[in-house]
Write an enzyme that holds these catalytic residues in place. Structure first.
Site, PDB file in Angstrom:
ATOM      1  N   CYS A   1       3.015 -37.951  26.056  1.00 44.09           N
ATOM      2  CA  CYS A   1       2.555 -38.974  26.983  1.00 44.09           C
ATOM      3  C   CYS A   1       1.094 -39.325  26.705  1.00 44.09           C
ATOM      4  CB  CYS A   1       2.803 -38.529  28.427  1.00 44.09           C
ATOM      5  SG  CYS A   1       2.720 -39.882  29.625  1.00 44.09           S
TER       6      CYS A   1
ATOM      7  N   HIS B   1       8.872 -36.801  28.300  1.00 42.91           N
ATOM      8  CA  HIS B   1       8.452 -35.448  28.673  1.00 42.91           C
ATOM      9  C   HIS B   1       9.570 -34.420  28.497  1.00 42.91           C
ATOM     10  CE1 HIS B   1       4.580 -36.510  30.562  1.00 42.91           C
ATOM     11  NE2 HIS B   1       5.183 -37.677  30.781  1.00 42.91           N
TER      12      HIS B   1
ATOM     13  N   GLU C   1       9.209 -31.368  28.113  1.00 48.13           N
ATOM     14  CA  GLU C   1       8.802 -30.146  28.819  1.00 48.13           C
ATOM     15  C   GLU C   1       9.331 -30.108  30.251  1.00 48.13           C
ATOM     16  OE1 GLU C   1       5.509 -33.046  29.875  1.00 48.13           O
ATOM     17  OE2 GLU C   1       6.815 -32.693  28.164  1.00 48.13           O
TER      18      GLU C   1
END
Length: 162
Positions: free
Chosen positions: A18, A135, A137
């Protein structure tokens, strides 16, 4: 940034997600720029990514063409490069991920931010730096709603431990 540049120059692995991807492009560690989303709206939703290059530290636990889900949340995620740079990225196998439908097909609606050629992530020349907008994660544990992003971090952890 001097410490990060030195780490990368020594062959370190670096992941920018990001805003981290934005920083990697702004500092020249990766080509291109992140522009305002097409439609000029902040986006927060799941998307699907197709693995375009497997076998790197980041994608060793994915197969080329595999599609996985990842959340995205950004206002400046529209990846842009000029035609010559795009041709170079394609020719050198440096496109990491593309936005697609869940079945892996590309479509305009599957490219949420208008990124050139539906690119969601790119590698550096030595494949040790990866920038991507979504994302992964946020999907590394069933309690988070899934584990689609976990293979990326498993591969990176293995590469760092080697």
């Amino acid at each position: 940034m001097p410490a990060i540049r030195a780490y990368v120059a020594r062959g370190g692995h670096l992941l920018g997600v990001c805003n981290g991807f934005q920083i990697l492009t702004e500092t020249g560690l990766l080509p291109g720029a992140l522009l305002r989303n097409a439609g000029l709206r902040f986006l927060s939703r799941d998307c699907h990514l197709r693995v375009e290059r497997a076998g790197t530290a980041f994608t060793r636990h994915y197969q080329r063409g595999q599609v996985f889900r990842a959340p995205l949340a950004h206002g400046d995620g529209n990846y842009f490069v000029d035609a010559d740079t795009l041709a170079r990225l394609e020719g050198e196998g440096r496109v990491a991920f593309r936005y697609t439908r869940p079945d892996g097909a590309r479509s305009e609606e599957a490219n949420p931010n208008g990124s050139v050629d539906a690119i969601a992530g790119v590698y550096s020349e030595n494949l040790r730096v990866l920038g991507l907008m979504p994302h992964p994660e946020d999907l590394v544990d069933p309690l988070m709603g899934g584990t689609d992003g976990k293979p990326l971090f498993e591969g990176l952890t293995e590469a760092l431990a080697a």
